[in-house]
Structure formats: structure tokens, C-alpha cells
Design an enzyme around this catalytic site. Structure first.
Site, mmCIF file in Angstrom:
data_model
loop_
_atom_site.group_PDB
_atom_site.id
_atom_site.type_symbol
_atom_site.label_atom_id
_atom_site.label_comp_id
_atom_site.label_asym_id
_atom_site.label_seq_id
_atom_site.Cartn_x
_atom_site.Cartn_y
_atom_site.Cartn_z
ATOM 1 N N GLU A 38 -19.935 7.441 47.081
ATOM 2 C CA GLU A 38 -18.699 6.662 46.942
ATOM 3 C C GLU A 38 -18.136 6.755 45.530
ATOM 4 O O GLU A 38 -16.922 6.781 45.351
ATOM 5 C CB GLU A 38 -18.953 5.197 47.334
ATOM 6 C CG GLU A 38 -19.074 5.061 48.844
ATOM 7 C CD GLU A 38 -19.470 3.677 49.302
ATOM 8 O OE1 GLU A 38 -20.647 3.323 49.131
ATOM 9 O OE2 GLU A 38 -18.619 2.960 49.843
ATOM 10 N N ASN B 50 -17.752 -0.372 39.633
ATOM 11 C CA ASN B 50 -17.914 -1.057 40.915
ATOM 12 C C ASN B 50 -18.438 -2.463 40.605
ATOM 13 O O ASN B 50 -19.626 -2.644 40.363
ATOM 14 C CB ASN B 50 -18.905 -0.263 41.783
ATOM 15 C CG ASN B 50 -19.043 -0.850 43.169
ATOM 16 O OD1 ASN B 50 -18.535 -1.936 43.457
ATOM 17 N ND2 ASN B 50 -19.741 -0.129 44.026
ATOM 18 N N HIS C 28 -15.402 0.293 53.686
ATOM 19 C CA HIS C 28 -16.101 1.574 53.457
ATOM 20 C C HIS C 28 -15.161 2.770 53.630
ATOM 21 O O HIS C 28 -15.620 3.887 53.872
ATOM 22 C CB HIS C 28 -17.255 1.800 54.461
ATOM 23 C CG HIS C 28 -18.362 0.813 54.391
ATOM 24 N ND1 HIS C 28 -18.982 0.326 55.513
ATOM 25 C CD2 HIS C 28 -18.985 0.245 53.343
ATOM 26 C CE1 HIS C 28 -19.936 -0.514 55.171
ATOM 27 N NE2 HIS C 28 -19.950 -0.577 53.858
ATOM 28 N N ARG D 263 -25.607 -9.505 58.002
ATOM 29 C CA ARG D 263 -24.405 -9.927 58.756
ATOM 30 C C ARG D 263 -24.609 -9.722 60.250
ATOM 31 O O ARG D 263 -25.188 -8.712 60.663
ATOM 32 C CB ARG D 263 -23.180 -9.129 58.292
ATOM 33 C CG ARG D 263 -22.725 -9.509 56.912
ATOM 34 C CD ARG D 263 -21.594 -8.611 56.436
ATOM 35 N NE ARG D 263 -21.867 -8.157 55.101
ATOM 36 C CZ ARG D 263 -21.423 -7.023 54.568
ATOM 37 N NH1 ARG D 263 -20.660 -6.211 55.268
ATOM 38 N NH2 ARG D 263 -21.731 -6.698 53.337
ATOM 39 N N ARG E 3 -13.541 0.480 42.176
ATOM 40 C CA ARG E 3 -13.683 0.230 43.602
ATOM 41 C C ARG E 3 -13.137 -1.171 43.885
ATOM 42 O O ARG E 3 -13.583 -2.149 43.281
ATOM 43 C CB ARG E 3 -15.161 0.277 43.990
ATOM 44 C CG ARG E 3 -15.339 -0.005 45.439
ATOM 45 C CD ARG E 3 -16.776 -0.125 45.809
ATOM 46 N NE ARG E 3 -16.864 -0.191 47.266
ATOM 47 C CZ ARG E 3 -17.904 -0.642 47.918
ATOM 48 N NH1 ARG E 3 -18.968 -1.046 47.262
ATOM 49 N NH2 ARG E 3 -17.907 -0.672 49.223
#
Ligand code: AMP
Length: 402
Positions: A385, A7, A179, A240, A90
Site C-alpha cells: 500500500e 500512514n 482498501h 469486526r 493515506r
């Protein structure tokens, strides 16, 4: 079968080596400060953590050091890199074309380079991580697992924006979501846990972490998700803003004298929980401030909970009902206060919140947080994940061998 999951972030590269026969993690770690002075590798195996300080000028250097460490006579866990059957990467954005995990070849690498504008912060490190692996260990197959792929089943009316069609035709401006790997993983896990058939169900998954998104899943497929063209849209996140009237951008440019790039940076990096609390984007800090009833922390949590509630309500409408809902990721799994704020106001759905269960489920464990009387069961489901990427990688590589 052993699978290495990679990742790659802008200046870091996380990895986990799985034994996929047992799905156990054999080793994991993180190369940090890549391309910056003071780079190092944190490697953990057999319960021992080792820090290796080494100059890492790019992601290929990091991959090289990781493979050397995994095969090291003292702290390594395998004798030779040929023991690694595949590497799963990823990848944050797959654009419109990449809707499934894909075996890497030259075309994939060149296509990923073409997607840089869609995910400026992630696309370059993602591609550099892949190229690093191809160069250092060309014999190992590499598989890209896209964060956007699970959302590729959204109907057009859900993914289109109300702007002139030509911007979709010419530049593919639309909702992509993110996601996706986590939403699919926890959606399947939730269905299994709740005894529901994933392929015949209406599920809402709330992935609430530093980045947050909510997804509506019907019969095993995503029909809508809160993140948009980029991960800026939707919920209020760590830094964000989430949903905002686009005119705010022009207004702030005019008032502050900043250009559009600066205001976009503010919306991505200085907004959300950090912007509201003016202290921290980290939920652990915010919970401490909330305990002390600091008004800005209380407001930040209220705003986040309110927006989660609004998305859940809108997705119940989009799904025309809901069989089960779950909370996952760093905040969703570990902040019972937030879950309580969201769930206490959903009585119209017949939700009967179980406060004791909500506060007593242990870290890292899945569990039900509504009572047996609740019309809709709500769960805390832990995401993984990396494991999801490893599973998808195994599927691609196994198909190759058939
Ligand atoms: P993620 O992006 O999924 O890694 O989630 C990161 C967010 O989860 C950060 O805001 C963390 O503060 C939050 N988080 C992680 N562990 C905890 C915890 N034990 N309690 C509250 N928040 C947590």
C-alpha cells in the site's frame, strides 16, 4: 524523486521514504504511543533499526521527529528535508467528493475535518498527520490518497442501501468501501502477472488482513466491494463482525442494557475472529489453535472461508464471469490453509486448485495457486500500500509540474 509516505493511525504514525526512480525504500519506521506516556520512534535505514524514546504529544511532534531523524547526521538518509519532493498521505475516507488523489490545500484540510463522522477512528489522526507536515515543512507538497477513491466507480445500484433515500440525500449514507489503494494495486499487478489487459478484464481481489474486503473489478474499475459505509461491513475480520442483521444491535441493547455506542464498539473491536475464538484476532495464533484442532479456531476459519467463498460467488455473478482472482494482505498472502478452504469448494467455476503450489510459494513472493487446467487462474499477489501511495503521489506532483 524522493517521496515520504505517511500512514497516521490514532496513536501511531508509520512512514516510508521511497526513492521513486528505483522504487526502493530508503528508510521506514513507526512513531508509536503518540499522545500516550512512553512514546518512541522506531526507525530503520541501511539495515539498522534505532529506537528513539521521546515524548510525542501529537502527530505534529511525530512528524517533526521523523524529519529530524531522516536528516540526522548519524542515522539519517538525506542531508536536508528539501530532498523530499512530496509527501503522500493515506486517508481512510474521502466521502463522495474526493475520488482521486488530491494536492493538499486549506480547503482539503477543512473538508477532511468535515468527514470525521465517516471514519471517527481515522479521520482525526489522518488530518493531524497532514497538518503536522504542512506546519513542519510547508515547502513540501502534500498529497492525500484516499482508501475509498478506487471504489468511486461503483454503479449507484451497488452503492445504495435499501433505506429511505433522504438519508442518502441528507447524510450521504451509502457504500464507500475501503482498501481501494490496495485493490487497485494488486488488481493491476495481477493483470500484469497473468498476462491479462487490466482495462479489458474481470478480476476479483481478496484483501484479507486484520481488516478484510473483496472487490469486483471490471475493465479496470471497481463495480462492487464488500466493505460498506464504514469498514465494518462484509467479511468476518480480526475484530469486526462483518455482515450482520442490523436488528441484532437493538436486540443486544435490550438484553444487555448497553447503549448503541457500546454495542457498536463490540461489533468493531470484540467480534470477528477474536469474538469467535474468544482468544485472539491474530491469524498466526488462530493457525496454531487450528493445528491443535481447537473447535473455536476451526469454526472461525470455516466461517471466514465460507464468507469469502460467498462473496467470490456473488462477484462472479456481478461481473458475469471472472478472468482471474487473487489473495493478498497479511492473511491472504500468508495463510495457505485458508486459501485451500476457500478454493477447494469452487469446482463449479472450473477451478483446479494446486495444493503443492499453494503451500510452497515463499513469503513475499507472488505466484499461481491453480493448475494449468484451471479455467480461472488464482494467484497469491503481495500488496504494497505504501508503494501504491507513493506512485499516486508522484502522479499528482508530476502533473503539477506540467
Ligand atoms: P494486515 O492487516 O494485512 O497487516 O494483516 C494482519 C493479519 O495477517 C494478522 O491476522 C496476522 O496474523 C496475519 N499474518 C501476518 N503474517 C502471517 C503469517 N506468516 N501467517 C499467518 N498469518 C499472518
Amino acid at each position: 524523486m524522493k517521496v515520504l509516505v505517511v500512514n497516521a493511525g490514532s496513536s501511531s504514525l508509520k512512514y516510508q521514504l521511497f526513492d521513486m526512480d528505483t522504487e526502493d525504500v530508503i528508510a521506514k519506521g513507526n512513531a508509536e504511543r503518540i499522545g500516550i506516556e512512553g512514546s518512541f520512534l522506531k526507525h530503520k535505514a541501511n539495515g539498522v533499526e534505532t529506537i528513539l524514546e521521546k515524548s510525542l504529544s501529537n502527530h505534529a511532534d511525530a512528524i517533526k521527529l521523523i524529519l529530524e531523524t531522516l536528516t540526522d547526521a548519524q542515522i539519517g538518509v538525506i542531508k536536508d528535508i528539501t530532498e523530499i519532493d512530496a509527501i503522500g498521505h493515506r486517508v481512510v475516507h474521502g466521502g463522495e467528493h474526493y475520488t482521486k488523489p488530491t494536492l493538499v490545500d486549506e480547503k482539503v484540510i477543512s473538508d477532511l475535518r468535515g468527514l470525521v463522522d465517516f471514519a471517527p477512528l481515522h479521520a482525526i489522526p489522518n488530518t493531524d498527520g497532514i497538518i503536522g507536515c504542512v506546519n513542519v515543512a510547508p515547502q513540501i507538497p502534500n498529497v492525500t490518497v484516499f482508501d475509498t477513491a478506487f471504489h468511486s466507480t461503483m454503479p449507484k445500484y451497488a452503492y445504495m442501501y435499501g433505506i429511505p433515500m433522504k438519508y442518502y440525500r441528507d447524510y450521504a449514507v451509502r457504500r464507500y468501501g475501503a482498501h481501494g489503494t490496495s485493490h487497485k494495486f494488486v488488481g493491476q499487478k495481477l493483470a500484469e502477472y497473468a498476462g491479462i489487459d487490466f482495462q479489458n478484464s474481470k478480476i476479483i481481489t481478496c484483501h484479507i488482513g486484520n481488516g478484510s474486503s473483496i472487490t469486483a473489478i471490471k475493465n479496470g474499475e471497481c463495480i462492487d466491494t464488500s466493505m460498506g459505509f464504514t469498514p465494518l461491513e462484509g467479511l468476518i475480520m480480526g475484530t469486526r463482525s462483518g455482515d450482520i442483521d442490523a436488528n441484532v444491535i437493538q436486540f443486544l441493547c435490550k438484553k444487555t442494557g448497553y447503549d448503541v455506542n457500546k454495542v457498536t464498539e463490540i461489533l468493531n473491536k470484540e467480534s470477528g475472529l477474536l469474538g469467535i475464538t474468544e482468544k485472539s484476532s491474530d491469524m498466526r495464533d488462530i493457525c496454531e489453535m487450528y493445528e491443535k484442532k481447537e473447535p473455536q479456531a476451526v469454526l472461525a476459519l470455516e466461517m471466514l472461508a465460507y464468507r469469502i467463498k460467498k462473496y467470490i460467488g456473488s462477484y462472479v455473478a456481478a461481473l458475469d464471469g471472472v478472468d482471474a482472482i487473487c489473495f493478498t494482505a497479511g492473511i491472504g498472502e500468508n495463510t495457505p490453509e485458508l486459501r485451500e478452504m476457500v478454493l477447494t469448494g469452487l469446482t463449479y467455476l472450473g477451478i483446479d486448485f494446486d495444493r503443492d503450489a499453494n503451500y510452497s510459494i515463499l513469503r513475499g513472493e507472488d505466484g499461481l495457486i491453480t493448475t494449468k487446467n484451471s479455467k480461472v487462474p488464482i494467484y497469491k499477489i503481495c500488496t504494497d500500500e505504501e508503494l501504491a501511495i507513493a506512485r499516486e503521489t508522484v502522479e499528482v506532483v508530476s502533473n503539477l509540474k506540467k
